[in-house]
Scaffold this active site. Structure first.
Site, PDB file in Angstrom:
ATOM      1  N   GLY A 165      -9.340  -2.376   3.869  1.00 57.74           N
ATOM      2  CA  GLY A 165     -10.425  -2.744   4.784  1.00 57.74           C
ATOM      3  C   GLY A 165     -11.333  -1.608   5.208  1.00 57.74           C
ATOM      4  O   GLY A 165     -11.905  -1.641   6.297  1.00 57.74           O
TER       5      GLY A 165
ATOM      6  N   HIS B 102     -19.095  -4.038  -5.065  1.00 63.18           N
ATOM      7  CA  HIS B 102     -18.327  -3.741  -6.277  1.00 63.18           C
ATOM      8  C   HIS B 102     -18.526  -2.272  -6.652  1.00 63.18           C
ATOM      9  O   HIS B 102     -19.658  -1.781  -6.621  1.00 63.18           O
ATOM     10  CB  HIS B 102     -18.798  -4.654  -7.418  1.00 63.18           C
ATOM     11  CG  HIS B 102     -18.025  -4.434  -8.674  1.00 63.18           C
ATOM     12  ND1 HIS B 102     -16.747  -4.933  -8.858  1.00 63.18           N
ATOM     13  CD2 HIS B 102     -18.328  -3.731  -9.794  1.00 63.18           C
ATOM     14  CE1 HIS B 102     -16.308  -4.550 -10.049  1.00 63.18           C
ATOM     15  NE2 HIS B 102     -17.252  -3.828 -10.635  1.00 63.18           N
TER      16      HIS B 102
ATOM     17  N   ASN C  71     -14.248  -0.963   3.918  1.00 62.81           N
ATOM     18  CA  ASN C  71     -15.612  -1.517   4.015  1.00 62.81           C
ATOM     19  C   ASN C  71     -15.762  -2.367   5.276  1.00 62.81           C
ATOM     20  O   ASN C  71     -16.813  -2.346   5.915  1.00 62.81           O
ATOM     21  CB  ASN C  71     -15.966  -2.330   2.766  1.00 62.81           C
ATOM     22  CG  ASN C  71     -16.437  -1.433   1.634  1.00 62.81           C
ATOM     23  OD1 ASN C  71     -17.553  -0.902   1.687  1.00 62.81           O
ATOM     24  ND2 ASN C  71     -15.593  -1.227   0.636  1.00 62.81           N
TER      25      ASN C  71
END
Ligand code: GRF
Length: 214
Positions: free
Chosen positions: A11, A108, A13
């Site tokens: 987590g 991504h 991000n």
């Protein structure tokens, strides 16, 4: 803008999104964090921030579509307007994609369309490319194939390993994901086929929170 985050792992991000909200560079509310992994550190980050953290066990549903239906219930329960996938390791089905058309983003760790799927950093190193980076895109039914919102590039160094490259890319991820979300919050994104148009900020007060954008 009420954001719902789907995450399966550490987590970082998600944390970057929380930090941007706190710094007021992202004008949003973190409405809920949902995970398919009970032990995901992302859930703990949500709890520490005071956001509802919901574990939904995939084993309780018959298939991916049924699982996405219970996710959808939670997203609606928390009035989520924009879904951010942040290290979410499950394929999202048409159930969610249709309900949140052009309102699901993913980050991504490669310059798409190069190296979609798993281990993108390793794929880039194995291919011998000299530049890699990360991409924020809208989610469609193809894996990592939706319209691109924002990208950051960086050189691959001779001495890079999968770990060092991933770490340098991650710094860029944490920068561009909140930026992409802010563009959405400012209603500056329009999807036209494969392309995402980004409207200039024409506010007379120059009020965009993306002022230091690069
Ligand atoms: C990131 O590299 C992201 O690009 C990819 O999965 C990783 C998640 O990391 N989709 P974190 O859970 O946000 O730290």
């Amino acid at each position: 803008m009420r954001i719902g985050v789907l995450a399966s792992g550490r987590g970082s991000n998600l944390q970057a999104i929380i930090d941007a909200i706190e710094k007021r560079t992202l004008d949003a509310i973190l409405a809920v964090v949902i995970s398919n992994k009970a032990e995901a550190p992302a859930l703990e980050r949500a709890r520490s921030y005071g956001t509802p953290a919901v574990f939904l066990d995939p084993k309780t549903t018959a298939d991916r579509e049924a699982y996405d239906r219970i996710i959808l219930e939670q997203l609606r329960r928390y009035d989520v307007e924009l879904v951010a996938l942040a290290g979410y390791m499950k394929i999202v089905t048409s159930v969610l994609i249709e309900a949140y058309a052009n309102r699901i983003m993913n980050i991504h760790p490669s310059l798409l369309p190069a190296f979609p799927g798993l281990a993108a950093q390793k794929q880039a190193l194995d291919w011998g490319v000299k530049v890699s980076g990360c991409t924020v895109h809208f989610v469609t039914e193809g894996v990592d194939a939706g319209p691109i919102i924002r990208q950051a590039a960086l050189p691959i160094l001779e001495e890079d390993t999968e770990e060092t490259l991933a770490a340098r890319i991650l710094v860029e991820e944490h920068r561009i994901y909140p930026q992409a979300l802010q563009l959405f919050a400012e209603k500056r994104l329009t999807v036209e086929g494969r392309k995402v148009r980004i409207r200039e900020n024409k506010s007379p007060h120059g009020a965009s929170l993306l002022a230091s954008d690069s």
